[in-house]
Design an enzyme around this catalytic site. Structure first.
Site, PDB file in Angstrom:
ATOM      1  CD  GLU A  38      -2.890   1.268   0.329  1.00 11.77           C
ATOM      2  OE1 GLU A  38      -2.429   1.572  -0.785  1.00 11.77           O
ATOM      3  OE2 GLU A  38      -4.099   1.219   0.574  1.00 11.77           O
ATOM      4  NE  ARG A  48      -2.893   8.425  -9.761  1.00 12.33           N
ATOM      5  CZ  ARG A  48      -3.569   7.985  -8.706  1.00 12.33           C
ATOM      6  NH1 ARG A  48      -2.919   7.580  -7.644  1.00 12.33           N
ATOM      7  NH2 ARG A  48      -4.873   7.963  -8.699  1.00 12.33           N
ATOM      8  CG  ASP A  95      -6.246   8.868   5.269  1.00 17.00           C
ATOM      9  OD1 ASP A  95      -6.697   9.169   6.374  1.00 17.00           O
ATOM     10  OD2 ASP A  95      -6.140   9.698   4.354  1.00 17.00           O
ATOM     11  CG  PHE A  97      -4.510  15.897   0.216  1.00 18.50           C
ATOM     12  CD1 PHE A  97      -5.729  15.335   0.579  1.00 18.50           C
ATOM     13  CD2 PHE A  97      -3.946  15.542  -0.999  1.00 18.50           C
ATOM     14  CE1 PHE A  97      -6.372  14.430  -0.265  1.00 18.50           C
ATOM     15  CE2 PHE A  97      -4.580  14.645  -1.854  1.00 18.50           C
ATOM     16  CZ  PHE A  97      -5.806  14.096  -1.481  1.00 18.50           C
TER      17      PHE A  97
END
Ligand code: PRP
Length: 174
Positions: A96, A162, A100, A149
């Site tokens: 992963e 990304r 979160d 974030f």
């Protein structure tokens, strides 16, 4: 437009990935594990990790999604592509990018666990414990991150960022 600020530079990531690979190699050397990456976020981490691991592994992917196009998780996990590889009796390591709320991993572990693998463990590059809703055991961890974030190194905001080589924090432009 929000601006990314470097939180974990690429050099530190590279070092940590090598350390994780050393640990995993010791634990999985003779087990011929199946590594299951959770798409899309984990693809960069997973591709770096398997090349440092340098032991025979099988790989597969599952596509799960909890975020819509905003910054808050919807809390509902959608399965877009399941794991086709037979995992019964096999050693499974889930890869992963970030844990979160924990809902994504919990959902996947519940469904993979029912298929009776020999072992089922989790390796995540990032952990954001401040946001946890359900308890998930993290067996191999890269970094703990603050409640901000996070984008880059595979992680996105609204499909952007990304490609950034560093782990970054998205800061609102004033
Ligand atoms: C992100 C991230 C994790 C998950 C973690 O994926 O890549 O898979 O959320 O959140 P949780 O612990 O609160 O469930 P996302 O749903 O944004 O999909 P993506 O990987 O395709 O970007």
């Amino acid at each position: 437009m929000d601006k990314p600020r470097v939180l974990i530079p690429r050099g530190e990531i590279e070092k940590k990935v090598a350390e994780l690979a050393d640990e995993l190699r010791r634990d999985y050397q003779d087990k011929h594990p199946i590594l299951i990456g959770i798409l899309k976020g984990s693809f960069v981490f997973m591709s770096d990790l398997i090349r440092k691991l340098n032991i025979p592994v099988e790989i597969d992917f599952v596509r799960l999604s909890s975020y819509g196009s905003g910054k808050e998780t919807s809390g509902k996990i959608k399965l877009a592509q399941g794991v086709k590889t037979p995992i019964r009796g096999r050693h499974v390591l889930v890869i992963e990018d970030i844990v979160d709320t924990g809902l994504t991993v919990r959902f996947l572990f519940d469904s993979l666990g029912r298929r009776k693998p020999a072992s089922l463990k989790l390796c995540t590059l990032l952990d954001k414990p401040s946001r946890r809703v359900v308890d998930v055991p993290i067996d191999y961890l890269g970094f703990t991150v603050p409640d901000a974030f996070i984008v880059g190194y595979g992680l996105d905001f609204d499909e952007k960022f990304r490609y950034l080589p560093d782990v970054c924090v998205l800061e609102e432009q004033k």
